[in-house]
Scaffold this active site. Structure first.
Site, PDB file in Angstrom:
ATOM      1  N   CYS A   7      -2.813  -1.056   2.748  1.00  0.00           N
ATOM      2  CA  CYS A   7      -1.699  -0.226   3.191  1.00  0.00           C
ATOM      3  C   CYS A   7      -1.400  -0.478   4.665  1.00  0.00           C
ATOM      4  O   CYS A   7      -2.080  -1.236   5.340  1.00  0.00           O
ATOM      5  CB  CYS A   7      -2.021   1.254   2.980  1.00  0.00           C
ATOM      6  N   GLY A  35       2.458  -3.090   2.023  1.00  0.00           N
ATOM      7  CA  GLY A  35       2.562  -2.148   0.923  1.00  0.00           C
ATOM      8  C   GLY A  35       3.974  -2.062   0.403  1.00  0.00           C
ATOM      9  O   GLY A  35       4.897  -1.763   1.161  1.00  0.00           O
ATOM     10  N   ASN A 110      -5.341   3.736   5.981  1.00  0.00           N
ATOM     11  CA  ASN A 110      -5.441   2.371   5.469  1.00  0.00           C
ATOM     12  C   ASN A 110      -6.912   2.030   5.295  1.00  0.00           C
ATOM     13  O   ASN A 110      -7.688   2.127   6.231  1.00  0.00           O
ATOM     14  CB  ASN A 110      -4.780   1.393   6.443  1.00  0.00           C
ATOM     15  N   GLY A 111      -7.300   1.616   4.084  1.00  0.00           N
ATOM     16  CA  GLY A 111      -8.673   1.236   3.830  1.00  0.00           C
ATOM     17  C   GLY A 111      -9.246   1.969   2.632  1.00  0.00           C
ATOM     18  O   GLY A 111      -8.582   2.807   2.014  1.00  0.00           O
ATOM     19  N   TYR A 254      -4.518 -13.683   5.129  1.00  0.00           N
ATOM     20  CA  TYR A 254      -3.446 -13.320   4.201  1.00  0.00           C
ATOM     21  C   TYR A 254      -2.650 -12.078   4.588  1.00  0.00           C
ATOM     22  O   TYR A 254      -1.429 -12.110   4.609  1.00  0.00           O
ATOM     23  CB  TYR A 254      -4.039 -13.112   2.808  1.00  0.00           C
TER      24      TYR A 254
END
Length: 473
Positions: A7, A35, A110-111, A254
């Site tokens: 995210c 996201g 995020n995570g 990435y």
């Protein structure tokens, strides 16, 4: 095992009422690559919260009509999300809002927590009722409970961090403060900057700061809590240096945009270096080097620079199709590949090609891309991957599937090359990963199995959904 999510978070605090919703919109737009299934924002207008969140892209969820109805305010927090399989529903949209005894808060995260199942079970046994399958709701519950017995929201967050394990870069907004925090390992990136008119902006990546005209100041340290409020900025470091830094190396390979700089390292430069390493470790005689858009392009340029083989554009991407790697279903993944890329016949016909991509997970996407180039007349296709082979699942927020679905766990490099239809295949050596960022402080557990936290025994996001599916079998 469910697929994990990746995210992006964004926050802004202004010294006076401003169009913080507009700022959040452009910030989230710049983070759209992190996201593409849902997004949302919460605006704080002098302690009154206004929110809008839904499934879809930022431009779809926040139409001109919706944005025009959102009020000006002094703070906003936003989120873009990739969902887990079966978990893409409105209950999981963020930011998550909580009203509690001492006020209210909105939180974007995020995570993935590696101890999420254990924490959730303990909370449920104490009477907590969950409305989502997101780790964020677990964090919100713990912070809220700590707030009841602490002097401030930042004290509550600091106390909560004693119980959280795994990856969490988050932005929390109360009625008066915006608080940013990064887990002690620093798995996920988080940085902040300042606009010329005095707004403080925080985001997962520096590219989002640039998008809203903010000057990058610095990344948060692993374990750091930054508090922005009426009394200015305060940095709390009681959780810093408790763990060895373990930034996810896949951010450079990435996830992140190439124009971002994470912990002082250019993503673009890291990918160029990956291509150069591939040229040295897996050389091949070829006519042209091409990259798979978008994250394979920089590595392809690096391979060309090191090998002297010409760099070319052999694949064109439909910019309006989302990333296939994190599509929440195999059928959808295959359908998207069919319309996502097309080959440039003139660039590949009759030529020996070095094809650079960032990863091979299941092999279906790679096979389809190789076939596109074969159909366009490529004479030879030598595939080079700017990451090592995936051999282990990830518990910190990267969409790395269970071992049984990872092609490298079931087949040798030569077998994988035959399966995807390539003439040869070469991966970035694990031992070369540190060369990408110039230091050894990163997490590569999905490649080498060296997990920095205890491996969770239970990774289910929704035990009720699992029981239902098992009952149907």
């Amino acid at each position: 095992m469910s697929l994990h999510e990746e995210c992006g978070v964004f926050g802004v605090i202004s010294p006076q009422a401003a169009d913080v919703a507009g700022m959040a919109y452009y910030g989230l737009y710049a983070l759209q690559h992190r996201g593409q299934e849902s997004c949302g924002m919460v605006i704080n207008d002098d302690g009154v919260f206004f929110s809008h969140k839904d499934l879809g892209l930022v431009s779809e969820v926040f139409s001109h009509d919706i944005l025009s109805k959102l009020p000006h305010g002094n703070m906003a927090v936003g989120h873009v999300r990739y969902g887990t399989t079966g978990g893409n529903n409105r209950n999981n949209c963020q930011p998550m809002e909580v009203n509690h005894q001492k006020g209210k808060m909105a939180i974007a995260h995020n995570g993935n927590l590696s101890n999420a199942a254990m924490l959730r079970n303990a909370l449920e046994l104490s009477g907590a009722i969950f409305h989502s399958t997101s780790d964020t709701e677990i964090i919100a519950y713990i912070v809220t409970r700590k707030r009841l017995c602490t002097a401030s929201i930042e004290d509550a967050l600091s106390a909560a961090m004693d119980e959280l394990d795994g990856a969490y870069s988050l932005i929390l907004m109360s009625s008066q403060k915006m608080i940013c925090a990064r887990d002690p390992y620093g798995f996920r990136p988080l940085c902040y900057g300042k606009t010329p008119d005095g707004m403080i902006v925080a985001a997962s990546e520096s590219c989002a700061l640039s998008a809203v005209g903010a000057e990058f100041i610095r990344d948060l340290e692993p374990g750091e809590i930054l508090v922005f409020g009426p009394d200015g900025m305060a940095s709390r470091k009681e959780h810093c240096r408790k763990k060895e830094k373990k930034l996810c190396i896949f951010e450079y390979i990435y996830f992140a945009r190439p124009d971002s700089v994470i912990d002082g390292v250019s993503v673009h430069a890291a990918r160029i270096e990956a291509g150069k390493i591939l040229a040295r470790t897996h050389p091949v005689s070829a006519d042209v080097v091409i990259g798979v858009p978008d994250s394979g392009l920089d590595a392809a340029l690096g391979f060309s620079m090191e090998s002297g083989t010409a760099y070319g554009m052999g694949l064109i991407k439909n910019k309006y199709i989302g990333r296939t790697f994190i599509s929440p279903g195999q059928d959808l993944r295959l359908d998207q590949v069919k319309i996502k890329l097309s080959a440039i016949d003139e660039s590949v016909r009759g030529k020996r090609i070095v094809l650079i991509d960032d990863s091979i997970v299941r092999g279906t996407t790679s096979g389809r891309i190789v076939k596109l180039l074969r159909d366009a007349g490529a004479k030879e296709i030598h595939m080079r991957i700017s990451s090592p082979p995936f051999l282990h699942p990830c518990y910190y927020g990267t969409d790395i599937d269970s071992r049984e679905n990872l092609i490298a766990c079931r087949h040798s490099t030569e077998e994988t090359a035959a399966i995807i239809g390539a003439d040869s295949l070469g991966y970035l050596p694990v031992k070369e990963l540190s060369a990408l960022i110039g230091c050894p402080h990163f997490c590569s557990s999905c490649f080498d199995g060296n997990y920095p936290t205890p491996v969770p025994s239970d990774t289910r996001k929704d035990r009720f959904e699992r029981k239902l599916s098992e009952k149907k079998k």
